[in-house]
Every structure is written in structure tokens, then in C-alpha cells.
Design an enzyme around this catalytic site. Structure first.
Site, PDB file in Angstrom:
ATOM      1  CD  GLU B  13     -36.218 -81.636  -1.864  1.00 29.16           C
ATOM      2  OE1 GLU B  13     -36.570 -82.746  -2.293  1.00 29.16           O
ATOM      3  OE2 GLU B  13     -35.871 -81.453  -0.702  1.00 29.16           O
ATOM      4  CB  CYS B  60     -31.497 -81.723  -2.509  1.00 33.37           C
ATOM      5  SG  CYS B  60     -32.392 -80.289  -3.100  1.00 33.37           S
ATOM      6  CB  CYS B  63     -29.196 -77.453  -3.317  1.00 34.82           C
ATOM      7  SG  CYS B  63     -29.936 -78.502  -2.106  1.00 34.82           S
ATOM      8  CG  HIS B  67     -26.072 -83.035  -0.903  1.00 31.62           C
ATOM      9  ND1 HIS B  67     -25.934 -83.121   0.463  1.00 31.62           N
ATOM     10  CD2 HIS B  67     -27.214 -82.340  -1.118  1.00 31.62           C
ATOM     11  CE1 HIS B  67     -26.943 -82.505   1.051  1.00 31.62           C
ATOM     12  NE2 HIS B  67     -27.736 -82.019   0.114  1.00 31.62           N
ATOM     13  NE  ARG B 466     -32.954 -74.978  -0.706  1.00 30.41           N
ATOM     14  CZ  ARG B 466     -32.677 -74.922  -2.011  1.00 30.41           C
ATOM     15  NH1 ARG B 466     -31.455 -75.162  -2.448  1.00 30.41           N
ATOM     16  NH2 ARG B 466     -33.621 -74.616  -2.881  1.00 30.41           N
ATOM     17  CB  SER B 489     -33.153 -78.067   5.268  1.00 28.55           C
ATOM     18  OG  SER B 489     -33.188 -77.104   4.234  1.00 28.55           O
ATOM     19  CB  CYS B 533     -33.707 -78.442   1.173  1.00 25.73           C
ATOM     20  SG  CYS B 533     -33.205 -78.614  -0.513  1.00 25.73           S
ATOM     21  CB  CYS B 536     -44.810 -78.323   5.475  1.00 28.74           C
ATOM     22  SG  CYS B 536     -43.784 -76.960   5.129  1.00 28.74           S
TER      23      CYS B 536
END
Lengths: 310, 554
Positions: B13, B60, B63, B67, B466, B489, B533, B536
Site C-alpha cells: 500500500e 490506509c 488496514c 486507525h 502490520r 510502517s 503500507c 516504491c
């Protein structure tokens, strides 16, 4: 997975002649507002599985997650049988340079023929350096990809209207995809958009050869043509002036109207009460939570505070 | 020596860039870069504290609800609110469902393609694949099924439109599975793409919709009219189906794949682990957590206590203003802008160069890995008998010792172990919910006041899919004065700090073999094992000229 067969062959099996097929492409050009000279290009675009490039900008991947919750058709069937999902960072196997190479090649080989799906807003402050992939800003990527697409579908409130990243004080000057790039997009709004509405748009396009009719915000009317309040199963309680005054009270236990604890249903266009979420499992008001207005532009500012009567 | 940059890193993510320096076929140094800044913490300032869980949930969409959970707990901690038993149980059930969705999606959709060669599956013998599935899987398939699957895969490849499977590292020498195992795994990749739809329904039963649930709020949960037998049965039915998938497909696949990659039990490990713990079994937190809170230090299997006041974040190598480590309760998020940002081009070459939007969290100045592996290790020594039994069972089956856990493979295995144990605990919590309602308790919300007289400081600390997730809030006159999120993350993918200590993923990458710098498959394996999360990309920089080469891989 018998639909691995290419489109003209599939259509022929269903009794669709080449002439009908070209008519379909003409219709598509009309709907998308393209000159008739685009017809051969469109025909080519659908002769194989149509190439789709899904871009991630300033986003949370919730729209992608929502998309893979679809069951009719299944997301796997759309991805593997119906479209050629050439680029999608959350799903694709390729990484780094090899991924970038696919993106460049898809855009070059299918210029004006591929569909772009954009998830997330585009930061514009300081030339957009707050969001990059492969060293390029989202602004650069959007200009290179969306502007060469046959059409761009904005998915989610961020791509459609700036979303949470553009909420006050909008630290990175995030804008909708249409505004940041100066293009027109079909807007599947919501945070996230409902999987059923996402696939319905794809299916509409494939079955009828055109994008569905939209409202003045570019949102398909089949999904955003209804006010939540008008279709709310708790509407009777509203008419009877039976309101939840505070969470956990007697009204909450009886499933009364949530307008006094902040419900944005009367200001929000979305078909949640009709189709609900996750194969009809549930939806916010049924779970006793007010609607937050997530398919309306600027809802993070205009509908907040969310638990206070509007 | 070659610098390899992977940007974008797919199947995560968000937006992540990984750069490594390769010498003699191994990673010598590594840099992790988050390439997107949105500034949610700035957006939260001045808003109604009750709204924070809706906004932070948008950190996110993978997940998703975690949060929301951390945020409502932070507000409850600030206002000293105790939530009713039903609310605690409904939250546990929803959070457990999230893990049951998230972990299999990570295994099949996000990380499997680093270990499973899809093209090799084309040469599989359907009969032998059927035999293999009978030997290792709880859901064996017939030869005819595998003939069909192989045929579809061949038609797909022959179409020349490879979609999401195009241009990957197929045929790389690090792929070790026999063709038949690859074909079986492709089948299960497709199976889970369907199964996850039902796992998500479990969270919607209590949380209205998935992604981005609307069912929590500070004080409890909104579901009350629907806290009925029908909904409980719906959850329980979906739960039993999901447990069956985890036991019959996910865990056997994990063991089967791991048995071919035991060398990865010696690669990619860290020594320090932190788990906040989660799943309160009473209103005494953190002591009643089902997965306990604690740390493992220097690889020693011994429980070390956590003092949350020792958590800091610093920004020496990140694109923010600030010069000293700060506790999140007084933390700052001041992004560099304009000329100071220098185009946000990662500077991994200078000693103090800034190269990421991710801050560097530390515990008492130490680097800590978080995530299912941390939670399993802490639970293993912290008295969770179900975790201990399952971990021991997996180690025995793979014929490896506990040291094997400190690795890339250990990280992937721990995720499956935690998922299974969590799923079974959810069955227990469902029955507790039934018993509580039976007693006549239908309360799901604790009332409180939120107005100009409301002030307070609080923290919500969860251990989620995570890893360790913390939200810190300061409320002044009924509004958010300060809000800081330190997410898993951030811990795992954060950059080097002012003392030149590398972040966990950077550390873990050092020593990873890279057979071909143009196809850094092994780098993806370790990065994906953290389930990042963020997002790249990969390119290679010549250390002499700093030129970026574009590789053409046929």
C-alpha cells in the site's frame, strides 16, 4: 474463463456482426465526445481486451480494495478475462524499472486507446514534489498518462474532488485529477466508491459501448442520482419526528432517524440505501452510524463536524 | 559495487522506493524512502476529536479500520471513558476479522509472486499437481481441475496480454518451487481473491462497510439495534468459513512453500522487537490483552516491559523541520517546503542527507521492528499458550529451531500463525458476546461530554495487522490541539536516524543475496515480508558517474 477469446470473436458468437460492432464503436466515440476519426482506434482498442492503466496518486488504496470486493463479475474475472490491467501498483508482479517500462510501453502502444483509472488526488504545491513514483511527480505522470488515454475514470473522493488530502488547510495543495490536469473525468465518487458501482460502470461500458449518463459533477446518475435521505429505510422515523438524540439512547436501540447526531443523508447523493455494501451485508445507517456524505465534494470540510446536527 | 533502486515497489500500500548498494552479490547498505506526503496530522488540527477516527482511517484503505480503533481509544484515554463490554467485544471481533482478511491477502496477493513463478506453472503436470494438492493441502483438487487451470493460464499467456503478470522476474534462479507447486499456488492465489470478499463481509457485519468502516466512535460502537441473533449468526458463519480457509489452504501453503525456502530462515532478520499488544479481555489495559505488550531485545527470547514514555520520533534524514527526537504526545509534523525541500529528491549519498517522508521512530533510542513477528515473539514468551503451541508446531514441522524466526521467512510464517490464533480467539469472543447479551446487557455506548470545557491528553495503542500502531491526541477546549500517528510502517520502513542507526527494513536488507542486480527479486522478498503500507520503484545508479541506468529485461 472462456472469455479469453477476443472481442470480435466473442461478439460474433453472440450474433453481433462487424457492422454492429463498428456502430458500437461509433456510439462510444459520440458518448466520449471524440471525433469520428477515432472510430477505427476504438475498434482496435476493443479488438483485444482493452488496456487499462490504474494510477495511484495521493491515496490510501481503499478504492482498489473496494474494487476487489466485487462479485458480479468477480474482480479476478475482470482483471484476467475482461480487461488487460497492464499497470496497477498494488496487484502487478513487476517492480521498479520493469514496472515503469510497462507503463511507458502501454501508453505509447495504445495512445488514445487505453482507459486510465486514477485513484487519489494530485498534490500541486511546489510543482507537486510531495508525491512521486519512479522519481516523477504525480503531476508529470498524470500529464503523460491521463492526457494520452481514451478516457480517464476518477475513482474515489480524492481523485474526484481532492478528498482527505485536500481537506483544510490542504497542506500540499491537492486537487482532483480533472482540476490538476485540466481534463474531463468520469467521477466514481465515494470514500471509497462502492465495488458494485465500479463494476457497473465497467459493465455498462462493455455492454452498451458508452459511459453511463452523468450529473453535473461527472458522477454516473445510476449511482449518484438519488438522495440518501429519500431512500433511507429510517425515513419514516424522520417523518414521525422520532430521532436518536444521543448515541446509545432509546432511539438508537429502536433504529430511529440519525439526523440529530449528524447524518448527512439529506445532503448526499449516493445509492447506498439501495445496494448497500459488501454484497448487501450492511451500510452505515443500518449500523446506527450517520452518513458522513463521502460522495460529495469537500465533504471533509462541509459535512464536518460529523456527529453534530447540520 | 552497484546501487540498485527499486521504485515503485509494487504489491504494497502506498508509494515506496528502496535503494540498495550491492557488493559481491550481497546487499551492503540500504535506504528506504516513502515518496508521498499528505499531512493528515496537520489536517486534524482544530477539528472535533470525535471526527479524528474517520479521518485517520483514511491513512490506509488496506488496514482500514485499525486507525479508527487507535483514534477512538486515544480520545477515550484522554477523556477517561470506559467502553461497555459489548463495545469491547464487537471491536475485538471486527479487528480480528480485519486480520483474517489482511494476512491471507498479504500472503497470496502481495508476497506470493516473489516465491511462486507463474510462468513455470505452465510446465506443471496436472496429475502430479493433483497428487501434490492431496498430499499437502486441505482442499485437494482433481487432475481435471488442474488441466483446466493450466489451460486457462496458457491461453492467457498466449494472448500476449499478460496484464498484472507482465514483465516480472519469471525464470529468476531464486525461484525454487517445482512447477506443480507453482500451479497449485496460482490456483490458491485466485481462490483467495474470491475468499477475501467474504472475509471483508465479517467487518461489515459490525462496521457497516469495508473498506473504511463506520461503526466505531469514541465511547463505544454505533451498532445496537442490530446487536441481534441474526447478525451474530452471520458473523459466526462467515468466521467458520474463514477459519476453514486459513486451516485448509493458507497454513498448508505457507508450510509447503517454506519447506523449499529454508535458506530464507537465515536471511533478513532483526534483533529488537516491539509489540504494543491488543485485544482487551476486560477493561484493564494493557494487562488483559490477549496478545500481550512487550519487547524482545538483542534476539533474546525473554519478555521486556514497555514504557510508552520512551517512544520518540526524529527527522534527521526525513523531509521535516526539527532537530531532536520528540515523544509523540509533543510531536511535530512540519514538512519542508519550497527551496528547503530541494525537489524532494532522495539524498542517500551525503552523511546527513534527507531521503524520505517517513519519520524515524525509536524506543529509548533503539531501533525496533514491529509486526506479526514481533507480536508472535512477545506472545511466545509472554504467556499466550495458543501462540506458543502453534509456533512450536510450525518450527517442528519445518525442522528448524527458534532462531529461524529471526528472518524473512520467520516474518511471513508469523503472520499466518497470528492469523490462525486470532481467528480461533474470535470464536471465543463471539460466544462471550452471546453470553453477555443473554445476561440482559445491551449497552454499546458510554455517554460523555464534548464541548468547550473538554481538555485532555491521551494515547491509543493497538497491535494491528502490520504491527504496533499509536495515536496521540491533545484536546483543548473540545478541539484537537495536536495529533500524531506513529504507524507500523513508520517503525519498519523509517529511515536512518541521527546516530546513524538504520531503520528495520534497511537493517534486514543488509546481507541479502542479490543474484542479478537488474532483477532484484531477493530485495522484494525481504521488503514484502514487512507488509509495507507505503509504495516504491527500482533503478541502478553507477557509483562512479551517478548515472541512472535503465535496464531492459526481456
Amino acid at each position: 474463463m472462456d472469455s479469453f477469446i477476443d472481442v470480435p470473436e466473442r461478439l460474433a458468437l453472440k450474433g453481433v456482426s462487424r457492422r454492429d460492432f463498428m456502430k458500437f464503436c461509433g456510439l462510444m466515440a459520440t458518448v466520449l465526445g471524440l471525433p469520428m476519426s477515432f472510430i477505427p482506434k476504438i475498434a482496435h482498442a476493443v479488438a483485444k481486451r482493452p488496456s487499462v492503466v490504474w494510477l495511484h496518486f495521493a491515496e490510501c488504496t481503499g478504492c482498489t480494495e473496494s474494487f476487489i470486493r466485487s462479485t458480479h463479475p468477480w474482480a479476478a474475472d475482470i482483471i484476467l478475462d475482461t480487461i488487460d490491467l497492464a499497470y496497477h501498483e498494488t496487484i502487478m508482479a513487476a517492480a521498479g524499472d520493469q514496472a515503469e517500462e510497462i507503463l511507458e510501453k502501454t501508453v505509447k502502444d495504445n495512445k488514445g486507446k487505453f482507459i486510465c483509472i486514477a485513484e487519489g488526488a494530485i498534490p500541486t504545491k511546489d510543482n507537486g514534489v510531495y508525491g512521486k513514483v519512479h522519481g516523477k511527480t504525480f503531476l508529470e505522470i498524470g500529464n503523460q498518462v491521463c492526457k494520452n488515454a481514451l478516457a480517464t475514470i476518477a475513482v474515489g473522493n480524492c481523485a474526484c474532488a481532492g478528498g482527505v488530502a485536500a481537506a483544510k488547510p490542504n497542506p500540499t495543495d491537492c486537487k482532483s485529477v480533472a482540476e490538476a490536469l485540466g481534463i474531463t473525468t468520469v467521477n466514481l465518487d465515494g470514500c471509497p466508491p462502492n465495488a458494485d458501482n465500479m463494476v457497473a460502470t465497467v459493465v455498462h461500458f462493455l455492454l452498451f459501448g458508452k459511459m453511463p449518463a452523468v450529473d453535473k459533477l461527472g458522477r454516473p446518475l445510476f449511482a449518484y442520482g438519488y438522495l440518501i435521505h429519500d431512500n433511507c429505510p429510517r425515513r419514516g422515523h424522520y417523518e414521525n419526528e422520532e430521532f436518536v438524540q444521543e448515541f446509545g439512547d432509546e432511539g438508537a436501540a429502536k433504529g430511529w432517524c440519525l439526523i440529530k447526531v449528524g447524518c448527512a443523508g439529506p445532503k448526499t447523493y449516493h445509492n447506498c440505501p439501495k445496494i448497500k455494501w459488501n454484497q448487501g451485508t450492511n451500510w452505515p445507517i443500518e449500523a446506527g452510524h450517520p452518513c458522513i456524505g463521502c460522495s460529495e465534494p469537500k465533504f471533509w470540510d462541509e459535512m464536518a463536524p460529523f456527529y453534530v446536527a447540520k | 559495487m552497484a546501487r540498485v533502486v527499486v521504485d515503485p515497489i509494487p504489491r504494497i500500500e502506498g508509494h515506496l522506493r528502496i535503494e540498495v548498494e550491492v557488493e559481491n552479490g550481497k546487499v551492503k547498505d540500504a535506504w528506504s524512502t516513502g515518496t508521498l506526503f499528505r499531512g493528515l496530522e496537520i489536517i486534524l488540527q482544530g477539528r472535533d476529536p470525535r471526527d479524528a477516527h474517520l479521518i485517520t482511517q483514511r491513512s490506509c484503505g488496506v488496514c482500514t479500520l485499525v486507525h479508527s480503533l487507535a483514534s477512538v481509544r486515544a480520545v477515550e484515554d484522554a477523556l477517561k471513558i470506559k467502553v461497555p463490554t459489548n463495545a469491547r467485544l464487537v471491536r475485538n471481533l471486527t479487528h480480528a476479522a480485519q486480520n483474517m482478511h489482511d494476512h491471507p491477502v498479504h500472503f497470496y496477493q502481495l508476497c506470493a509472486l516473489d516465491w511462486v513463478d507463474v510462468v513455470s506453472a505452465l510446465s506443471a503436470d496436472p496429475k502430479k499437481t493433483s497428487d501434490l494438492s492431496g498430499a499437502v493441502s486441505g482442499r485437494p483438487q482433481t487432475t481435471k481441475y488442474y488441466e483446466g487451470l493450466k489451460g486457462k493460464l496458457k491461453a492467457f499467456v498466449d494472448s500476449g496480454q499478460l496484464g498484472p503478470f507482465a514483465n516480472a522476474y519469471w525464470g529468476h534462479p531464486a525461484y525454487k518451487l517445482p512447477a506443480e507447486a507453482n500451479l497449485m499456488a496460482v490456483g490458491h492465489y485466485l481462490d483467495n481473491l474470491r475468499q477475501q470478499v467474504f472475509a471483508a463481509q465479517m467487518t461489515a457485519v459490525w462496521g457497516a462497510k469495508n473498506p473504511h468502516l463506520q461503526g466505531h466512535l469514541p465511547g463505544g460502537v454505533t451498532v445496537v439495534e442490530q446487536l441481534n441473533a441474526d447478525r451474530i449468526a452471520q458473523y459466526l458463519y462467515l468466521l467458520k468459513e474463514q477459519i476453514a480457509f486459513i486451516e485448509e489452504v493458507y497454513i498448508p501453503d505457507l508450510l509447503a512453500v517454506a519447506s523449499f525456502y529454508k535458506d530464507w530462515a537465515k536471511i533478513g532478520g532483526n534483533k529488537n522487537f516491539l509489540a504494543y499488544g491488543d485485544f482487551p479481555q476486560s477493561d484493564v489495559e494493557p494487562d488483559s490483552f490477549y496478545f500481550p505488550r512487550g519487547m524482545i531485545v538483542n534476539g533474546e527470547l525473554k519478555l521486556v516491559k514497555v514504557d510508552p514514555s520512551k517512544i520518540t520520533e526524529e527527522v534527521t534524514r526525513a523531509w521535516y523541520e526539527g532537530d531532536k527526537p520528540l515523544h509523540p504526545s509533543v510531536g511535530e509534523t512540519k514538512p519542508l517546503t519550497g527551496d528547503k525541500l530541494k525537489g524532494a529528491v532522495p539524498d542517500t549519498k551525503s552523511k546527513d542527507g534527507k531521503y524520505s517522508w517517513i519519520k524515524a521512530p525509536r524506543y529509548d533510542g533503539q531501533v525496533m521492528e514491529v509486526g506479526p513477528l514481533a507480536q508472535c515473539l512477545v506472545s511466545y514468551v509472554g504467556g499466550n499458550q495458543e501462540i506458543k503451541g502453534t509456533v512450536d508446531g510450525v518450527l517442528k514441522k519445518l525442522e528448524v529451531g527458534p532462531d529461524a524466526l529471526f528472518s524473512t521467512l520467520g516474518r511471513i510464517a508469523a503472520r499466518g500463525i497470528k492469523c490462525l490464533v486470532n481467528a480461533k480467539a474470535a470464536e471465543k469472543w463471539t460466544m462471550e458476546l452471546v453470553e453477555n447479551i443473554k445476561k440482559g446487557d445491551t449497552k454499546t455506548f458510554t455517554s460523555y461530554k464534548m464541548d468547550e470545557s473538554t481538555n485532555g491528553k491521551g494515547a491509543g495503542m493497538n497491535d494491528v495487522a502490520r504491527g504496533s500502531l499509536g495515536h496521540w491526541i491533545e484536546i483543548e477546549k473540545g478541539k484537537i490541539k495536536n495529533y500524531q500517528q506513529v504507524v507500523p510502517s513508520t517503525w519498519n520502513l523509517g529511515p536512518t536516524d541521527g546516530k546513524n542507526q538504520k531503520g528495520p527494513v534497511e537493517n534486514a536488507l543488509i546481507g541479502t543475496p542479490v543474484a542479478d542486480p537488474k532483477k532484484p527479486l531477493e530485495v522484494l522478498r525481504t521488503v514484502h515480508s514487512f507488509d509495507p503500507c507505503i509504495a516504491c520503484a527500482v533503478h541502478v545508479i553507477d557509483p562512479k558517474t551517478n548515472e541512472v541506468y535503465k535496464f531492459r529485461v526481456s
